[in-house]
Design an enzyme around this catalytic site. Structure first.
Site, PDB file in Angstrom:
ATOM      1  N   LYS A   1     -11.686  -4.869   1.220  1.00  0.00           N
ATOM      2  CA  LYS A   1     -11.581  -5.967   2.187  1.00  0.00           C
ATOM      3  C   LYS A   1     -12.533  -5.725   3.362  1.00  0.00           C
ATOM      4  CE  LYS A   1      -6.809  -5.729   1.043  1.00  0.00           C
ATOM      5  NZ  LYS A   1      -5.568  -5.087   1.411  1.00  0.00           N
TER       6      LYS A   1
HETATM    7  N1  GLU Z   1      -0.213  -2.180  -2.244  1.00  0.00           N
HETATM    8  C1  GLU Z   1      -1.229  -1.403  -2.865  1.00  0.00           C
HETATM    9  C2  GLU Z   1      -2.592  -1.921  -2.487  1.00  0.00           C
HETATM   10  O1  GLU Z   1      -2.724  -3.065  -2.081  1.00  0.00           O
HETATM   11  C3  GLU Z   1      -1.164  -1.429  -4.379  1.00  0.00           C
HETATM   12  C4  GLU Z   1      -0.120  -0.555  -4.865  1.00  0.00           C
HETATM   13  C5  GLU Z   1       0.005  -0.384  -6.370  1.00  0.00           C
HETATM   14  O2  GLU Z   1      -0.470  -1.222  -7.142  1.00  0.00           O
HETATM   15  O3  GLU Z   1       0.658   0.600  -6.723  1.00  0.00           O
HETATM   16  O4  GLU Z   1      -3.542  -1.170  -2.601  1.00  0.00           O
END
Ligand code: GLU
Length: 276
Positions: A238
């Site tokens: 991002k």
């Molecule tokens: N929330 C995590 C991220 O956006 C992804 C976690 C996962 O897929 O285990 O990088």
């Protein structure tokens, strides 16, 4: 029945890499007659932007995906706290007040996720006079669980050893759980049977597999898909200003068409799938 998930953190807009990840998880579930879940991982303190969750839903719908949404992490804080108390009681966590700069000053070894904590606070007892992080004592955890494996559809059978990261934070100074603890507990609570995510998160599984064993949770299989990279070889983060899905959507691009291109392995100029 196979249950996959897409678990974005609402601290920025989704980009093509996220679209690819969501499509992989979605399509595996649909092809195998299973379920595809969306889980918003919003416990990142002030970096979590509540309005992004709605943007994510609009992005997924625009790509033509269908999902079931499970509770956002911010609604599950008590469950995380309870588990952390249990681990602490069992002597598997220790308090740590070291700041990032204090850790850097010790010239730590570098692991898959940056500096490996040199264990300065290990053996300290808990004094709750200020917010403090709690770290997993990885040696103690491994002594408790013994040799452990995980099944990875894309990488084969793996030996789990969280010591590649040193002693990771499970309870943050500013939140009742770190990503490792929250995601592991949620995958179990949500009934996820196939953890689908990018290969960039592969090493995290060492920690998650051990937590599952310590907490007697069901053990899923993993599918770490290759990630999209830019022509500089870097992943589409991002922060590197890759065009967001929301901007493409608002500019009138056809999301289903884009999803079809990604499925066919046709990526916009300057973007490829990493080979490993
Ligand atoms: N929330 C995590 C991220 O956006 C992804 C976690 C996962 O897929 O285990 O990088």
């Amino acid at each position: 029945m196979v249950v996959t998930r897409f678990a974005p953190s609402p601290n920025g807009s989704l980009h093509l890499g996220h679209a690819y990840s969501a499509i992989v998880a979605h399509d595996i579930a649909k092809e195998r007659g299973g379920r595809f879940l969306l889980r918003v991982e919003d416990i990142d303190g002030s970096r979590s932007l509540p309005e992004k969750a709605e943007e994510f839903r609009e992005d997924l719908a625009w790509l033509g995906l269908e999902w079931e949404e499970v509770p956002q992490q911010s609604t599950r804080l008590e469950a995380y706290e309870e588990v952390a108390r249990d681990l602490l009681h069992r002597g598997l966590l220790y308090p740590c007040s070291c700041t990032r700069s204090e850790i850097q000053a010790l010239k730590p070894r570098i692991g898959p996720d940056g500096a490996i904590y040199p264990g300065t606070c290990k053996g300290r007892s808990l004094v709750m006079d200020k917010p403090i992080a709690l770290r997993l004592d990885a040696d103690r955890a491994m002594a408790e669980v013994g040799e452990l494996f995980w099944e990875d559809e894309t990488n084969g059978t793996q030996i789990a050893d969280p010591r590649v990261f040193g002693d990771v934070v499970l309870v943050r100074k500013d939140a009742p759980a770190s990503y490792h603890l929250a995601a592991t507990l949620d995958d179990a609570a949500d009934g996820v049977t196939l953890v689908t995510r990018g290969q960039d998160l592969f090493a995290m599984t060492h920690v998650h597999r051990v937590l599952q064993e310590l907490l007697h949770l069901p053990v899923p299989t993993w599918h770490h898909h290759p990630i999209l990279i830019g022509d500089d070889g870097e992943k589409l983060a991002k922060r590197r200003n890759s065009p967001s899905l929301a901007n493409r959507r608002k500019a009138g691009e056809d999301g289903r068409e884009l999803a079809g291109q990604l499925r066919a392995g046709r990526f916009p100029a300057g973007i490829t799938l990493a080979s490993a």
